[in-house]
Design a protein around this motif. Structure first.
Motif, PDB file in Angstrom:
ATOM      1  N   PHE A   2       0.794  -1.232   0.000  1.00 21.38           N
ATOM      2  CA  PHE A   2       0.000   0.000   0.000  1.00 21.38           C
ATOM      3  C   PHE A   2       0.823   1.277   0.000  1.00 21.38           C
ATOM      4  O   PHE A   2       0.275   2.369  -0.134  1.00 21.38           O
ATOM      5  CB  PHE A   2      -0.933   0.021   1.220  1.00 21.38           C
ATOM      6  CG  PHE A   2      -1.860  -1.155   1.295  1.00 21.38           C
ATOM      7  CD1 PHE A   2      -2.912  -1.272   0.406  1.00 21.38           C
ATOM      8  CD2 PHE A   2      -1.680  -2.134   2.246  1.00 21.38           C
ATOM      9  CE1 PHE A   2      -3.773  -2.359   0.469  1.00 21.38           C
ATOM     10  CE2 PHE A   2      -2.532  -3.226   2.317  1.00 21.38           C
ATOM     11  CZ  PHE A   2      -3.584  -3.338   1.426  1.00 21.38           C
ATOM     12  N   GLY A   3       2.149   1.169   0.171  1.00 20.97           N
ATOM     13  CA  GLY A   3       2.950   2.369   0.368  1.00 20.97           C
ATOM     14  C   GLY A   3       3.032   2.682   1.849  1.00 20.97           C
ATOM     15  O   GLY A   3       2.262   2.141   2.654  1.00 20.97           O
ATOM     16  N   VAL A   4       3.941   3.542   2.220  1.00 26.57           N
ATOM     17  CA  VAL A   4       4.206   3.791   3.637  1.00 26.57           C
ATOM     18  C   VAL A   4       3.010   4.411   4.353  1.00 26.57           C
ATOM     19  O   VAL A   4       2.625   3.978   5.436  1.00 26.57           O
ATOM     20  CB  VAL A   4       5.457   4.692   3.802  1.00 26.57           C
ATOM     21  CG1 VAL A   4       5.641   5.086   5.266  1.00 26.57           C
ATOM     22  CG2 VAL A   4       6.698   3.969   3.301  1.00 26.57           C
ATOM     23  N   GLU A   5       2.401   5.440   3.757  1.00 27.69           N
ATOM     24  CA  GLU A   5       1.308   6.136   4.440  1.00 27.69           C
ATOM     25  C   GLU A   5       0.096   5.237   4.631  1.00 27.69           C
ATOM     26  O   GLU A   5      -0.414   5.069   5.745  1.00 27.69           O
ATOM     27  CB  GLU A   5       0.923   7.404   3.660  1.00 27.69           C
ATOM     28  CG  GLU A   5       2.027   8.445   3.603  1.00 27.69           C
ATOM     29  CD  GLU A   5       2.495   8.881   4.977  1.00 27.69           C
ATOM     30  OE1 GLU A   5       1.649   8.986   5.883  1.00 27.69           O
ATOM     31  OE2 GLU A   5       3.698   9.105   5.149  1.00 27.69           O
ATOM     32  N   LYS A   6      -0.403   4.643   3.549  1.00 28.04           N
ATOM     33  CA  LYS A   6      -1.553   3.750   3.655  1.00 28.04           C
ATOM     34  C   LYS A   6      -1.194   2.476   4.411  1.00 28.04           C
ATOM     35  O   LYS A   6      -2.029   1.909   5.123  1.00 28.04           O
ATOM     36  CB  LYS A   6      -2.074   3.403   2.262  1.00 28.04           C
ATOM     37  CG  LYS A   6      -2.680   4.577   1.520  1.00 28.04           C
ATOM     38  CD  LYS A   6      -3.192   4.149   0.155  1.00 28.04           C
ATOM     39  CE  LYS A   6      -3.818   5.325  -0.584  1.00 28.04           C
ATOM     40  NZ  LYS A   6      -4.298   4.932  -1.937  1.00 28.04           N
ATOM     41  N   GLY A   7       0.051   2.024   4.249  1.00 32.30           N
ATOM     42  CA  GLY A   7       0.498   0.822   4.943  1.00 32.30           C
ATOM     43  C   GLY A   7       0.481   0.988   6.449  1.00 32.30           C
ATOM     44  O   GLY A   7       0.155   0.070   7.190  1.00 32.30           O
TER      45      GLY A   7
END
Length: 203
Positions: A135-140
């Motif tokens: 999801f990527g860092v922010e969404k993850g």
């Protein structure tokens, strides 16, 4: 992979010096709760490295370089392992020095406790990294926090029953320790395989 690790190391040491100093201080404080926090935070450093990679569009640049998917993913895991192991060894060394100063015996149980905390730290990393690659860092991070909330609720509901069953079974400490280490290895191997699969699909 060595070059990737050096890249992450130089990025982290330049950007978050104060946090690295805090990790060292926490690891030096007597008491496993503080040392445990330092180890868990150290195992989270790959997330910070991933955040800088995303911000600098590193993944796009890496496609033009001779790095395999396994190396790109594996370097983040190895970074976390090195960070957690370094903090664990530092914590053990501090405990030994404190025992010598206070003239008190240093028991093997102290080492086992630190290793168990390091196992927990790497398990958290193993759960976290596939989410970050997906999801990527922010969404993850949001997905990881949601997972932590679900696990915490489950522990609150089932924790007492588990402790009762555990105490009733008289599990040997060494057996439990070995089982925890094996479980940690299995979880991390599965996590690495999942992350590599996710990383290949992102391309």
């Amino acid at each position: 992979m060595k070059a990737l690790l050096l890249k992450d190391f130089y990025t982290l040491i330049k950007q978050i010096k104060i946090f690295i100093i805090m990790i060292i201080i926490f690891a030096a404080i007597p008491g496993y709760s503080i040392a445990g926090f330092a180890m868990v935070y150290a195992a989270m450093l790959p997330i910070t490295a991933l955040a800088y990679d995303e911000r600098s569009k590193w993944n796009s640049l890496a496609l033009m370089m001779p790095y395999s998917d396994e190396s790109m993913v594996g370097s983040k895991y190895v970074l976390g392992y090195i960070a957690a192991a370094t903090v664990a060894l530092f914590s053990i060394a501090v405990q030994i020095v404190m025992s010598l100063i206070k003239n008190t015996p240093f028991e093997m149980e102290q080492v086992l406790s630190v290793i168990l905390i390091a196992c927990i730290a790497t398990i958290i990393q193993a759960i976290n990294l596939p989410l970050m690659f997906k999801f990527g860092v922010e969404k993850g991070r949001l997905a990881f926090f949601a997972l932590i909330v679900a696990v915490t609720c489950g522990v609150m509901v089932l924790g007492d029953r588990f402790l009762v069953s555990l105490s009733a079974s008289y599990v040997n400490v060494v057996t439990a320790f070995v089982a925890t280490v094996i479980f940690t290895l299995v979880v991390n191997l599965i996590s690495i395989a999942i992350s590599i699969k996710i990383y290949k699909k992102r391309e």
